[in-house]
Design a protein around this motif. Structure first.
Motif, PDB file in Angstrom:
ATOM      1  N   GLU A 287      90.955  17.539 -59.067  1.00  0.00           N
ATOM      2  CA  GLU A 287      91.916  18.040 -60.049  1.00  0.00           C
ATOM      3  C   GLU A 287      91.897  17.147 -61.288  1.00  0.00           C
ATOM      4  OE1 GLU A 287      95.297  19.950 -57.076  1.00  0.00           O
ATOM      5  OE2 GLU A 287      95.377  17.825 -57.600  1.00  0.00           O
ATOM      6  N   LEU A 288      92.196  17.769 -62.409  1.00  0.00           N
ATOM      7  CA  LEU A 288      92.283  17.041 -63.672  1.00  0.00           C
ATOM      8  C   LEU A 288      93.669  17.280 -64.259  1.00  0.00           C
ATOM      9  CD1 LEU A 288      90.794  15.368 -65.876  1.00  0.00           C
ATOM     10  CD2 LEU A 288      90.373  17.557 -67.038  1.00  0.00           C
ATOM     11  N   TYR A 289      94.370  16.191 -64.530  1.00  0.00           N
ATOM     12  CA  TYR A 289      95.682  16.257 -65.160  1.00  0.00           C
ATOM     13  C   TYR A 289      95.520  15.862 -66.631  1.00  0.00           C
ATOM     14  CZ  TYR A 289      97.604  16.454 -60.425  1.00  0.00           C
ATOM     15  OH  TYR A 289      97.902  16.821 -59.140  1.00  0.00           O
ATOM     16  N   PHE A 290      96.295  16.494 -67.505  1.00  0.00           N
ATOM     17  CA  PHE A 290      96.210  16.173 -68.920  1.00  0.00           C
ATOM     18  C   PHE A 290      97.482  16.626 -69.623  1.00  0.00           C
ATOM     19  CE2 PHE A 290      94.685  20.455 -68.414  1.00  0.00           C
ATOM     20  CZ  PHE A 290      95.051  21.141 -69.558  1.00  0.00           C
ATOM     21  N   SER A 291      97.621  16.238 -70.872  1.00  0.00           N
ATOM     22  CA  SER A 291      98.788  16.629 -71.668  1.00  0.00           C
ATOM     23  C   SER A 291      98.347  17.576 -72.771  1.00  0.00           C
ATOM     24  CB  SER A 291      99.470  15.392 -72.258  1.00  0.00           C
ATOM     25  OG  SER A 291      98.541  14.602 -72.965  1.00  0.00           O
ATOM     26  N   SER A 292      99.243  18.485 -73.127  1.00  0.00           N
ATOM     27  CA  SER A 292      98.897  19.491 -74.121  1.00  0.00           C
ATOM     28  C   SER A 292     100.152  20.058 -74.768  1.00  0.00           C
ATOM     29  CB  SER A 292      98.100  20.628 -73.468  1.00  0.00           C
ATOM     30  OG  SER A 292      97.805  21.650 -74.406  1.00  0.00           O
ATOM     31  N   ASN A 293     100.003  20.520 -76.013  1.00  0.00           N
ATOM     32  CA  ASN A 293     101.107  21.183 -76.692  1.00  0.00           C
ATOM     33  C   ASN A 293     100.902  22.690 -76.751  1.00  0.00           C
ATOM     34  OD1 ASN A 293      99.046  21.425 -78.573  1.00  0.00           O
ATOM     35  ND2 ASN A 293     100.377  21.033 -80.329  1.00  0.00           N
ATOM     36  N   ARG A 294     100.046  23.220 -75.867  1.00  0.00           N
ATOM     37  CA  ARG A 294      99.745  24.645 -75.870  1.00  0.00           C
ATOM     38  C   ARG A 294     101.007  25.470 -75.659  1.00  0.00           C
ATOM     39  NH1 ARG A 294      95.261  25.116 -71.630  1.00  0.00           N
ATOM     40  NH2 ARG A 294      94.666  23.213 -72.739  1.00  0.00           N
TER      41      ARG A 294
END
Length: 643
Positions: A287-294
């Motif tokens: 799994e890949l966790y990340f931050s986004s303003n989508r």
């Protein structure tokens, strides 16, 4: 944590004609995201005109948009004095809160509430007030973890987001920068690495990332490396070129054919206008966790999770939901194998701007969010947690006061005090009962120690002095059982509770406390009568009284300690009634005692009830009540020892 990769920036730089006014120049700089340049321009205007509303507005917003809202307070204050609005008071509250001025911040938020009827604005302002209230009760998650600035590794510019992979530390730094980032005036960042063993870094060997080349004129940051070391994902953006992507995005490089490939834009970004950063792999790499303003999130920047696909890319990103994400910003995820999830946030109750948090399950399996406390967090940005030895050691990043430069790398270690040890040395002395004399030493007696869970904690034979020594733990309950052929086995409870000093008063690391106890065995002789003391009955009755039950309980324990014996329990009366009456009464009393012991778990076939009436008087022709009481007795004798 400056604006490098963690705030939405639209850097579509436009040329500014030298013939434009200072005000026009500053507005162009602001609209193109050159916030530091805009601050410089409008500060010149304020020098001549301190009350200029546009200048105060632009400078305040430039500080806010470049993640320096704590510096915006005096400018928002000016705006509230000249033209009080919800926005100016709300953002003044945010600025004061970032400076840890809680009372002043609450006052600003309350004034903001009075200037709007919008339910969304009212709810958000109330949330800010609630976070201030909740932050007052924060406890340190790891009370003995100590944070230290890694001064030898840090520079005057930004240094942050370290991770460890294959004996190397990888991190983001503004060293060797070829230009300044116009949003906040700090150096552009690149990726670097150095050899490391745990939290110990060979700083002298620091070098630019060798796997692929850092690019000039943009920020490269927030690297993560897959558990197998074959995939590198990082964030890249903030380019000053109109030929580059307009927003920060995730790029990936794969190890192929003896080297890493040129980084490519990841499909998980989905849209070139969305901001994506701070990636982190799960511990198994799936799994890949990340931050986004989508769109579709719960606030400014949210945390997402994507799953590894068959082609080794990551897809199907899922928002982590409103328990983790807030109307504020959540960044730098760090999932751990035990289910705990660490991250940074300025939306949950904290000390100022970004704080470090953990999401974990409580006793009811509900997910709860906890602030790591003031030994990790400050009124400034605290972020990018990475463990080198979970959960005892690792790194974080912070731009707190007292650092070497901008964002700095800090290491932490668990400094829990070495526990003071108390050893309870118990001497058990074994003796035998001798009629008409003092108890005598009984050597070679088997003594066994059991803990409160009935698990054997020790055992040995007593020496020639009748002594056995055990080492016990403090504040615990035990059972001691002594046995020897020809003697009744005997068990006795023993506790160390209340028998040792308070650990907090101890100076030495190890303290030995010596205690003594004695266990006395009776000889096991067939057909020898043993009087049970204090077995009383009410007049003309055979019911077992409470005081008699206590004494019979001792006999029950003897039978449990000696499962091979069979006994006769006999009852005797005085001679003050008829022979037949006394015979019947003694038989009823003996049977009543046997029935009681059966009710306590003793098998019926191990007990014989026998009433002797007045046929075996100890004091014949008794005249005193004391002599009659001597005759009224209950006895037992072993009548069989089974193999």
């Amino acid at each position: 944590m400056k604006n490098h990769f963690f705030w939405i920036c639209l850097l579509l730089l436009v040329g500014v004609s030298s013939c434009k006014s200072l005000q026009e120049k500053g507005n162009d700089q602001f609209l193109s995201g050159q916030y530091q340049y805009a601050i410089n321009s409008f500060s010149q205007i304020l020098a001549d005109d301190p009350e200029n509303q546009e200048a105060n507005q632009v400078i305040a917003e430039s500080y806010r948009l470049s993640n320096r809202i704590e510096d915006a307070a005096p400018y928002y204050q000016k705006l509230t004095e000249e033209d009080p609005t919800f926005d100016s008071y709300y953002r003044l509250g945010l600025s004061l809160k970032a400076q840890d001025k809680d009372e002043e911040a609450k006052e600003a938020f309350e004034k903001a509430k009075g200037l709007t009827q919008d339910e969304v604005y009212l709810a958000e302002t109330q949330r800010q007030l609630e976070t201030i209230k909740l932050s007052e009760g924060i406890e340190n998650y790891w009370p003995y973890h100590v944070l230290v600035n890694y001064k030898d590794l840090n520079t005057a510019g930004p240094d942050y987001a370290p991770v460890i992979s294959e004996d190397f530390i990888y991190f983001t730094s503004g060293r060797q920068a070829s230009g300044l980032y116009p949003a906040d005036g700090s150096p552009y960042t690149k990726l670097f690495r150095a050899r490391a063993e745990g939290i110990r870094v060979d700083v002298s060997g620091t070098q630019a990332l060798p796997e692929f080349k850092n690019e000039e004129g943009l920020n490269q940051a927030a690297i993560t490396i897959s558990p197998d070391g074959n995939t590198i994902i990082y964030a890249r953006g903030n380019s000053t070129s109109d030929k580059d992507l307009p927003e920060t995005a995730l790029f990936v490089s794969y190890f192929r054919g003896g080297g890493f490939t040129q980084p490519i834009w990841m499909p998980i970004n989905e849209d070139e206008t969305w901001w994506n950063s701070t990636p982190a792999f799960s511990e198994d790499g799936s799994e890949l966790y990340f931050s986004s303003n989508r769109p579709g999130g719960f606030g400014g920047i949210d945390l997402y999770k994507a799953t590894k696909l068959a082609n080794s890319d990551f897809g199907n990103p899922v928002n982590l939901g409103p328990n983790v994400n807030t109307p504020g910003n959540e960044l730098f995820p760090r999932p751990m194998g035990d289910g705990k999830f660490f991250f940074s946030s300025d939306g949950h109750p904290g000390y100022g701007k970004l704080d470090l948090f953990v999401a974990e399950k409580d006793a009811s399996s509900a997910q709860v969010i906890k602030n790591l406390g003031e030994n990790f967090n400050s009124i400034d940005d605290d972020f990018s947690l990475f463990f080198t030895e979970y959960p005892k050691a690792g790194f974080i990043s912070s731009n707190r006061e007292g650092g070497v430069g901008d964002d700095d790398i800090y290491f932490f270690e668990d400094k829990t005090p070495k526990p003071k040890i108390i050893n309870v040395l118990l001497n058990v002395y074994t003796k035998q009962r001798v009629a008409g004399a003092d108890d005598a030493v009984l050597e070679q007696t088997r003594v066994v120690l059991y803990d409160s869970l009935s698990k054997q904690a020790g055992g040995d034979f007593s020496n020639t002095n009748g002594r056995v020594r055990f080492t016990l733990t403090p504040d615990a309950d035990f059972t001691i059982i002594a046995s020897k052929s020809g003697y009744f086995s005997k068990s006795m409870p023993y506790t160390t509770k209340g028998k040792t000093p308070d650990v907090s008063t101890l100076i030495q690391d190890v303290t030995n406390i010596t205690l003594d106890t004695t266990i006395v065995l009776d000889q096991l002789v067939l057909d020898r009568s043993i009087v049970l003391e204090n077995i009383y009955y009410d007049l003309d009755k055979a019911d077992i009284r409470t005081d008699a039950a206590v004494e019979l309980g001792k006999l029950v324990q003897i039978l449990k300690d000696n499962p091979a014996i069979r006994i006769e329990l006999s009852s005797h009366t005085d001679d003050r009634s008829s022979d037949q009456y006394n015979q019947d009464l003694s038989q009823r009393r003996a049977q009543s005692a046997v029935d009681y012991m059966v009710s306590q778990g003793i098998a019926t076939d191990r007990l014989v009830a026998k009433g002797y009436g007045e046929s075996q008087l100890i004091v014949k022709s008794a005249t005193t009540e004391e002599e009659h009481q001597t005759n009224r007795r209950t006895e037992f004798k072993v009548i069989e020892i089974r193999e």
